[in-house]
Design a protein around this motif. Structure first.
Motif, PDB file in Angstrom:
ATOM      1  N   GLY A 199       0.820  -1.206   0.000  1.00  0.00           N
ATOM      2  CA  GLY A 199       0.000   0.000   0.000  1.00  0.00           C
ATOM      3  C   GLY A 199       0.855   1.258   0.000  1.00  0.00           C
ATOM      4  N   LEU A 200       1.914   1.261   0.806  1.00  0.00           N
ATOM      5  CA  LEU A 200       2.832   2.401   0.803  1.00  0.00           C
ATOM      6  C   LEU A 200       3.547   2.541  -0.535  1.00  0.00           C
ATOM      7  N   LEU A 201       3.867   1.405  -1.149  1.00  0.00           N
ATOM      8  CA  LEU A 201       4.508   1.434  -2.467  1.00  0.00           C
ATOM      9  C   LEU A 201       3.580   2.074  -3.496  1.00  0.00           C
ATOM     10  N   LEU A 202       2.297   1.744  -3.453  1.00  0.00           N
ATOM     11  CA  LEU A 202       1.329   2.339  -4.376  1.00  0.00           C
ATOM     12  C   LEU A 202       1.211   3.843  -4.142  1.00  0.00           C
ATOM     13  N   TYR A 203       1.113   4.251  -2.882  1.00  0.00           N
ATOM     14  CA  TYR A 203       1.049   5.675  -2.556  1.00  0.00           C
ATOM     15  C   TYR A 203       2.284   6.395  -3.101  1.00  0.00           C
ATOM     16  N   ARG A 204       3.444   5.774  -2.921  1.00  0.00           N
ATOM     17  CA  ARG A 204       4.700   6.386  -3.356  1.00  0.00           C
ATOM     18  C   ARG A 204       4.767   6.501  -4.879  1.00  0.00           C
ATOM     19  N   THR A 205       4.354   5.470  -5.620  1.00  0.00           N
ATOM     20  CA  THR A 205       4.442   5.527  -7.075  1.00  0.00           C
ATOM     21  C   THR A 205       3.492   6.566  -7.655  1.00  0.00           C
ATOM     22  N   LEU A 206       2.370   6.827  -6.974  1.00  0.00           N
ATOM     23  CA  LEU A 206       1.406   7.810  -7.470  1.00  0.00           C
ATOM     24  C   LEU A 206       1.783   9.242  -7.108  1.00  0.00           C
ATOM     25  N   THR A 207       2.496   9.439  -5.996  1.00  0.00           N
ATOM     26  CA  THR A 207       2.755  10.790  -5.489  1.00  0.00           C
ATOM     27  C   THR A 207       4.238  11.113  -5.331  1.00  0.00           C
ATOM     28  N   ASN A 208       5.081  10.082  -5.313  1.00  0.00           N
ATOM     29  CA  ASN A 208       6.504  10.212  -4.977  1.00  0.00           C
ATOM     30  C   ASN A 208       6.691  10.748  -3.564  1.00  0.00           C
ATOM     31  N   GLU A 209       5.729  10.484  -2.715  1.00  0.00           N
ATOM     32  CA  GLU A 209       5.805  10.835  -1.302  1.00  0.00           C
ATOM     33  C   GLU A 209       5.323   9.642  -0.490  1.00  0.00           C
ATOM     34  N   TYR A 226       1.172   5.190  15.491  1.00  0.00           N
ATOM     35  CA  TYR A 226       0.318   6.184  16.135  1.00  0.00           C
ATOM     36  C   TYR A 226      -0.325   7.211  15.211  1.00  0.00           C
ATOM     37  N   VAL A 227       0.170   7.364  14.005  1.00  0.00           N
ATOM     38  CA  VAL A 227      -0.275   8.470  13.156  1.00  0.00           C
ATOM     39  C   VAL A 227      -1.051   7.930  11.953  1.00  0.00           C
ATOM     40  N   ASP A 228      -2.256   8.460  11.747  1.00  0.00           N
ATOM     41  CA  ASP A 228      -3.038   8.069  10.580  1.00  0.00           C
ATOM     42  C   ASP A 228      -2.360   8.573   9.312  1.00  0.00           C
ATOM     43  N   PRO A 229      -2.279   7.741   8.279  1.00  0.00           N
ATOM     44  CA  PRO A 229      -1.678   8.213   7.028  1.00  0.00           C
ATOM     45  C   PRO A 229      -2.516   9.298   6.376  1.00  0.00           C
ATOM     46  N   ALA A 230      -1.861  10.245   5.724  1.00  0.00           N
ATOM     47  CA  ALA A 230      -2.588  11.271   4.979  1.00  0.00           C
ATOM     48  C   ALA A 230      -3.328  10.617   3.828  1.00  0.00           C
ATOM     49  N   PRO A 231      -4.579  11.007   3.569  1.00  0.00           N
ATOM     50  CA  PRO A 231      -5.300  10.440   2.424  1.00  0.00           C
ATOM     51  C   PRO A 231      -4.579  10.737   1.120  1.00  0.00           C
ATOM     52  N   LEU A 232      -4.727   9.860   0.165  1.00  0.00           N
ATOM     53  CA  LEU A 232      -4.160  10.095  -1.158  1.00  0.00           C
ATOM     54  C   LEU A 232      -4.765  11.364  -1.739  1.00  0.00           C
ATOM     55  N   PRO A 233      -3.938  12.310  -2.199  1.00  0.00           N
ATOM     56  CA  PRO A 233      -4.505  13.539  -2.782  1.00  0.00           C
ATOM     57  C   PRO A 233      -5.256  13.232  -4.070  1.00  0.00           C
ATOM     58  N   ASP A 234      -6.124  14.162  -4.467  1.00  0.00           N
ATOM     59  CA  ASP A 234      -6.841  14.005  -5.730  1.00  0.00           C
ATOM     60  C   ASP A 234      -5.859  14.084  -6.887  1.00  0.00           C
ATOM     61  N   ILE A 235      -5.821  13.043  -7.713  1.00  0.00           N
ATOM     62  CA  ILE A 235      -4.922  12.968  -8.864  1.00  0.00           C
ATOM     63  C   ILE A 235      -5.766  12.628 -10.084  1.00  0.00           C
ATOM     64  N   GLU A 236      -5.603  13.395 -11.142  1.00  0.00           N
ATOM     65  CA  GLU A 236      -6.356  13.130 -12.354  1.00  0.00           C
ATOM     66  C   GLU A 236      -6.056  11.722 -12.859  1.00  0.00           C
ATOM     67  N   GLY A 237      -7.095  10.945 -13.102  1.00  0.00           N
ATOM     68  CA  GLY A 237      -6.931   9.579 -13.577  1.00  0.00           C
ATOM     69  C   GLY A 237      -6.952   8.536 -12.483  1.00  0.00           C
ATOM     70  N   VAL A 238      -7.016   8.968 -11.219  1.00  0.00           N
ATOM     71  CA  VAL A 238      -7.069   8.041 -10.088  1.00  0.00           C
ATOM     72  C   VAL A 238      -8.486   8.053  -9.519  1.00  0.00           C
TER      73      VAL A 238
END
Length: 499
Positions: A199-209, A226-238
């Protein structure tokens, strides 16, 4: 090592890469007359009994796992080097292409490509999980992008489902940025931990973060628990389905995550949909011109700031692992004490050696980072391919405003200069500017240098030479960029220091 003949069969030719525990070499199989990759334990690990047992176990695990998206293992052996030491090695297929980590140096992947890449990683994990094998170190540098598709590499810390997470000496093996929270509870090995890293790999490939603002291994481990992950930002095509899948993969409770087979099936379907939308958009653009899309702002998310985290882009540099200590084992519900470094005041009960050789891609603030005094450091940087022409909305190339790769030093967005004109070659980015390098065989040549604002260029030899060296100076900082070529590929090294 170059020139060594292993077991009278494998002629070592050149180094391909080095990690904290091992080095990978290009070699020639003189029996079958083919090029191969040879992984050899390095440094203090070369003769350590536990490390030799682990690399042999890696060879057996990967050799018994045939899958089109898993690197093939051909052989295992032990070699007596010139110093009389017994060195273990694994012979693997030599893969063309680049790692996902190197590709991300040029920016995030297009949505369809990101989903397809992670779908193929999920297929490889599903095959491993069917054999009760858990990889435990899924990250961009362990994913190869080849002409035939994705290859998952490095089963060096893989183990079987149900075994204790901690090693016999009390260590926890893995990479801090991709470590599932349940692994810190020191329980048993679960396939769901690989899905979390996926899941982190997918987030990283889409945002580079990565979905946390963390700059140290300690803060990364704290974030997982302890920290909730930031939601995936809106990306065109996602589509929203991708957001929902990510939320499930990053669920804190491993029982709430999908299995790798479900992730692979879902991502392949979503990649198909994204590819159709991309083709339709391309066809529409060829009929009537459209304006460049604006960059959507990230929606307000659930992210909580990590205590004591400084929101500046940094690079974590180690030669192997970072030793971390937990004041107590974190139970599965994640409510226990935090994480302390070795020099912390809380007396530890258990030791965790967590690799930080792959630092996270830091999240950037709109205002940019505050100035910081950095000690002298030497890092090995990844280089991204140069774009032949500039495109509206492109995220690749040295002028990109997206988060840069975690393997490179990062600075304020304004510090990333754009070359005066597109040049052939490979961009190498440092705090002091961007150097474009062109390789011809093993000879390197400097094509272009674009100093960052406030930096000036010292004299340098443009080549062709065996290794280029470019120094960029500001009032208080020095960026030294070196690069040599291996079979047409630049191998850069960057040193950032104070003057």
């Amino acid at each position: 090592m170059v020139g060594d003949l292993l077991d009278d069969r494998y002629q070592v030719e050149s180094r391909l890469g080095t990690g904290g525990m091992s080095a990978v070499w290009r070699a020639r199989d003189r029996v079958l007359e083919r090029a191969v990759a040879v992984k050899v334990l390095a440094g203090a690990q070369a003769t350590a009994r536990g490390a030799r047992q682990r690399i042999q176990a890696e060879a057996r695990a990967a050799a018994g796992l045939w899958h089109p998206h898993v690197t093939s293992v051909y052989d295992y052996g032990e070699h007596t080097d010139a110093a009389g030491r017994q060195v273990s090695y694994v012979v693997m297929e030599l893969l063309p292409g680049q790692t996902l980590s190197q590709r991300l140096a040029a920016g995030p992947l297009p949505p369809a490509a990101a989903m397809r890449t992670c779908a193929q990683v999920a297929e490889a994990l599903a095959a491993a999980h069917d054999r009760k094998l858990v990889h435990r170190d899924i990250k961009p540098s362990n994913v190869m992008l080849t002409p035939a598709g994705v290859k998952v590499v490095d089963f060096g810390i893989a183990t079987t489902v149900g075994r204790p997470e901690l090693e016999a000496d009390g260590r926890l093996l893995g990479t801090a940025a991709y470590l599932a929270p349940e692994r810190l509870a020191a329980g048993t090995v679960l396939p769901a931990s690989d899905v979390y890293a996926l899941g982190l790999l997918l987030y990283r490939t889409l945002t580079n973060e990565l979905p946390w603002s963390a700059e140290t291994p300690t803060q990364m481990l704290t974030a997982h628990v302890y920290v909730d992950p930031a939601p995936l930002p809106d990306i065109e095509g996602v589509s929203p389905e991708v957001h929902r899948l990510l939320d499930r993969c990053l669920a804190r409770d491993p029982a709430d995550r999908p299995d790798a087979t479900d992730v692979a099936t879902t991502l392949h379907g979503l990649a198909d949909d994204a590819e159709r939308r991309e083709k339709q958009a391309a066809q529409s653009a060829s009929v009537s011109p459209v304006s460049a899309p604006t960059t959507p702002s990230s929606p307000p998310g659930r992210r909580r700031r990590i205590p004591n985290a400084v929101l500046i882009p940094v690079l974590i540099v180690t030669a192997g692992t970072v030793s971390l200590l937990l004041p107590q084992l974190i139970p599965a519900d994640g409510r226990s004490g935090g994480v302390a470094t070795r020099d912390g005041v809380t007396p530890p009960n258990a030791a965790f050696d967590v690799s930080a050789t792959e630092a996270p891609a830091p999240r950037q603030t709109s205002a940019g980072p505050a100035p910081v005094s950095r000690p002298s450091r030497t890092v090995t940087a990844s280089a991204g391919p140069a774009e032949p022409t500039a495109r509206a909305g492109s995220t690749a190339g040295p002028g990109s405003r997206t988060s840069p790769s975690a393997e490179q030093p990062t600075g304020p967005p304004s510090a990333a200069p754009t070359p005066t004109s597109p040049k052939p070659g490979t961009y190498i980015r440092a705090l002091g500017g961007v150097v474009t390098v062109l390789c011809t065989g093993d000879q390197a040549r400097v094509v272009d240098v674009a100093p960052a604002p406030g930096y000036r260029l010292k004299n340098y030899n443009p080549g062709p030479v065996n290794e280029i060296q470019v120094v960029l100076l500001s009032a208080g900082n020095r960026s030294e960029i070196k690069a040599r070529c291996d079979d047409g590929t630049p191998l850069p090294k960057i040193k950032e220091s104070r003057q």
